[in-house]
Write an enzyme that holds these catalytic residues in place. Structure first.
Site, PDB file in Angstrom:
ATOM      1  N   HIS A   1      40.630  48.240  41.482  1.00  0.00           N
ATOM      2  CA  HIS A   1      39.659  48.275  40.390  1.00  0.00           C
ATOM      3  C   HIS A   1      38.689  47.103  40.419  1.00  0.00           C
ATOM      4  CE1 HIS A   1      38.341  50.497  36.983  1.00  0.00           C
ATOM      5  NE2 HIS A   1      39.519  51.037  36.735  1.00  0.00           N
ATOM      6  N   SER A   2      39.019  46.039  41.161  1.00  0.00           N
ATOM      7  CA  SER A   2      38.089  44.916  41.248  1.00  0.00           C
ATOM      8  C   SER A   2      36.831  45.291  42.012  1.00  0.00           C
ATOM      9  CB  SER A   2      38.769  43.716  41.927  1.00  0.00           C
ATOM     10  OG  SER A   2      39.145  44.046  43.255  1.00  0.00           O
TER      11      SER A   2
END
Length: 438
Positions: free
Chosen positions: A109-110
């Site tokens: 998700h980064s």
């Protein structure tokens, strides 16, 4: 396109790669000059490290869907290798009822939120009937701008109330402890991810009849399905079912049940993402989302249309608020004022005090192919959140796929919850058809 060499694992019946093969002991890149903080480092990408073709074995006693479901469950237990770019692609050559084979993209998700990553994926596809054309994504209907001092005061008041509730939630305001509310630490557990495909045309029929949006319909049938599910669970806990009507049911009174509704805050689309891969563009595929705390009314309704009407009223109220922008601004500002750790704790606690997350993504209007391979369905999901339930809706041509990502200790029977949501959609559709025939 040149053939890609892929890595084949052979460690167990499901062909799941071992921890050593995925680099489980890899350390993140640390900047010693900046107090040991993590940093991004440009690197060459070796596809052999990212594309995996496991030896998944079919079993006469087990449906292919369940084999893939178990494979994904084990994927959620294995962290991505932080010594390499944080993504991998698993190509499973197993025929299911939906497709000839399954591709599983796993992305940290980064690197981006769901909207940007799905947009980036679709920017790599082309229309099956026209291989030179990008997918056609329906334009989102813009909300009507309300003018006047009265409208300004309403938006200001709603925003103040919503931000105040967000702060209270981050401090102590928790949802009611229902059978769908997960215990602390659930973000570290494995997730079972299931999906179900329903008719988008049915949802459009409901949308048009009630002058609503697809998002209103998706949220309405989800609200109905969750209410049905909890009514059954409370009946099992009481060991005696009172009934399933609006007046007589098993539900507890005054249930506080909220979801974190994810909202895209960027203007980028598929075309801009495609341009970004070829030249400089103002499109960015990082994280550009906000969220609002959306209350779900847990109740049984004798009139199924009430579920959608209630959902529409709730969403319309949230549209007259700047909660998503303010929440995003607060979360962005706190790291600069108090440090990353406190900012992370604030957003983590606010989400943990709610019950689930909800999102709805718009997909292509026509069938698309990924490097010559037709795509049968899209089913984006997520894990690692401090909630035991996440529900995503993804449209594709004339289909809508709903994806449930659940903690099994909280939701041991996600297929039944899928059934409840699907049956709720059918009940709402029948109510619309009956109203039309009058």
């Amino acid at each position: 396109m040149k053939p890609i060499k892929t890595k084949t694992s052979n460690t167990d019946l499901l062909g799941f790669p071992s921890a050593a093969e995925l680099g489980d002991d890899a350390e993140p890149v640390i900047d010693e000059k900046d107090n040991g903080r993590l940093k991004w480092v440009k690197t060459l990408v070796d596809l052999e490290d990212h594309v995996i073709t496991p030896n998944v074995c079919a079993n006469e006693d087990t449906k292919p869907e369940k084999i893939i479901e178990k494979y994904v469950l084990k994927l959620t237990e294995t962290p991505l290798d932080k010594s390499k770019p944080l993504w991998d692609l698993h190509l499973i050559n197993l025929r299911t009822s939906d497709a000839e084979s399954v591709a599983i993209f796993r992305v940290h998700h980064s690197l981006g939120d769901g909207m940007s990553l799905v947009s980036l994926l679709l920017a790599c596809t082309r229309q099956t009937a026209n291989p030179d054309a990008l997918p056609t994504i329906p334009a989102l209907r813009k909300a009507k701008k309300q003018r006047g001092f009265g409208s300004f005061l309403m938006i200001l008041f709603n925003t103040i109330v919503d931000v105040f509730r967000f702060i209270l939630t981050a401090l102590f305001l928790k949802d009611t402890q229902t059978p769908l509310r997960s215990p602390p630490g659930v973000e570290f557990t494995a997730r079972r991810i299931v999906h179900r495909t329903v008719s988008l045309d049915d949802m459009k029929l409901i949308k048009n009849h009630l002058s609503a949006t697809i998002n209103d319909v998706a949220l309405g049938v989800t609200q109905a399905g969750i209410s049905r599910y909890l009514n059954r669970k409370y009946g099992e806990l009481k060991k005696e079912s009172v009934g399933s009507t609006e007046e007589r049911n098993n539900l507890a009174k005054n249930i506080r049940f909220r979801t974190a509704l994810l909202i895209n805050l960027r203007p980028a689309g598929i075309k801009k993402m495609a341009e970004m891969m070829e030249k400089n563009s103002d499109a960015k595929y990082g994280n550009g989302i906000g969220f609002v705390l959306l209350p779900i009314n847990i109740a049984l309704r004798d009139d199924p249309l009430e579920y959608v009407r209630e959902a529409k009223a709730t969403v319309d109220r949230k549209k007259n608020s700047l909660e998503a922008i303010w929440n995003s601004t607060i979360v962005d500002a706190i790291p600069k004022l108090f440090g990353t750790e406190r900012a992370s704790k604030l957003s983590h606690t606010a989400v943990r005090h709610t019950t689930g997350s909800f999102s709805n993504l718009v997909g292509p209007l026509e069938e698309v192919s990924f490097y010559g391979h037709p795509i049968a369905f899209l089913a984006p999901g997520c894990y690692g959140l401090p909630q035991g339930l996440m529900i995503n809706f993804q449209s594709y041509v004339n289909k809508m796929t709903m994806v449930l990502s659940v903690d099994e200790t909280t939701v041991p029977d996600p297929d039944k919850l899928c059934d409840d949501i699907e049956e709720s959609l059918e009940l709402v559709k029948k109510a619309v058809m009956a109203a039309i025939m009058k």
